[in-house]
Enzyme design. Structure first.
Site, PDB file in Angstrom:
ATOM      1  N   TYR A   1      -2.051  -1.299  10.274  1.00  0.00           N
ATOM      2  CA  TYR A   1      -2.014  -1.379   8.817  1.00  0.00           C
ATOM      3  C   TYR A   1      -0.633  -0.999   8.289  1.00  0.00           C
ATOM      4  CZ  TYR A   1      -3.776  -1.068   4.037  1.00  0.00           C
ATOM      5  OH  TYR A   1      -3.991  -1.260   2.682  1.00  0.00           O
TER       6      TYR A   1
ATOM      7  N   SER B   1       0.860  -1.177   0.000  1.00  0.00           N
ATOM      8  CA  SER B   1       0.000   0.000   0.000  1.00  0.00           C
ATOM      9  C   SER B   1       0.898   1.228   0.000  1.00  0.00           C
ATOM     10  CB  SER B   1      -0.875   0.004   1.254  1.00  0.00           C
ATOM     11  OG  SER B   1      -1.500   1.263   1.465  1.00  0.00           O
TER      12      SER B   1
END
Length: 228
Positions: free
Chosen positions: A140, A127
């Site tokens: 995350y 990401s």
């Protein structure tokens, strides 16, 4: 573009994973989905909770046995839990890391021997928050930074045997944000990418000939707020 062959896709029932599965099928390949629920498109499916590394490896072995081997793997499964680290329940924080990082490693580990036989390709999905940290996303970011390091290490370890691509996607219009508190959802004016366009980049990486690899890809909307 050449046929991508048999491609294992984690998280292939929704979001980017579903878009990759569609792209593989449209290119003449065979998508095999690993997920908690079956894909609506009716693709081959193995049910698994990727938070359990042992179950993840067993699911890969089953997919290999059922389909005779793998030409590609895409680890698109991902979850998050937003909030300050002291406010997120530890079990939820840990599950994010388990699914996003340990699940990725377990699936790739189990698939590598089959991929080596066919000189296949693995595409891991990190990401933009795997290269740029932000507040209220510690689980995350930790998991996705981990995917970056893991993938670069695997690329060095399996060079010349298995193609390895690190995908760094920006935000996309998917159901990924649905269960977030309102304060963490993208607003109506957010600039997010179409997952089908990101999937096209994945398909390109999967279909490079042996000896030529796309090592890293960053695909994002032009106004992506988390990059650069």
């Amino acid at each position: 573009m050449t046929n991508p062959g048999t491609v294992l896709i984690t998280g292939g029932s929704s979001g980017l994973g579903a878009a990759v599965a569609d792209a593989v099928a449209q290119a003449g390949g065979t998508p095999v989905v690993l997920d908690l629920k079956a894909p609506d498109a009716g693709y081959a499916f193995v049910e698994v909770d990727l938070a359990d590394p042992t179950a993840a490896q067993s699911a890969v072995t089953r997919a290999i046995d059922e389909h005779g081997g793998l030409d590609g793997v895409v680890t698109a499964a991902g979850i998050d839990r937003c909030g300050r680290i002291v406010d997120v329940e530890w079990a939820e924080w840990e599950r994010v890391v388990a699914v996003n990082l340990l699940g990725t490693a377990a699936v790739v580990r189990a698939a590598l021997p089959s991929l080596e036989e066919r000189h296949g390709t693995v595409v891991t999905v990190s990401s933009t928050l795997g290269i740029k940290a932000v507040s209220d996303a510690s689980a995350y970011c930790a998991s996705k930074f981990g995917v970056v390091g893991f993938t670069r290490a695997i690329a060095a370890e399996w060079a010349g045997k298995v193609g390895v691509t690190l995908l760094v996607p920006g935000g996309m219009w998917t159901h990924f944000f649905d269960d977030r508190p309102e304060q963490y959802k993208p607003g109506p004016d957010a600039q997010l990418n179409d997952p089908a366009q990101t999937a096209e980049a994945v398909l390109f990486a999967l279909t490079r000939p042996p000896g030529s690899e796309v090592r890293e890809l960053l695909v994002a909307a032009s106004g992506e707020s988390s990059y650069p």
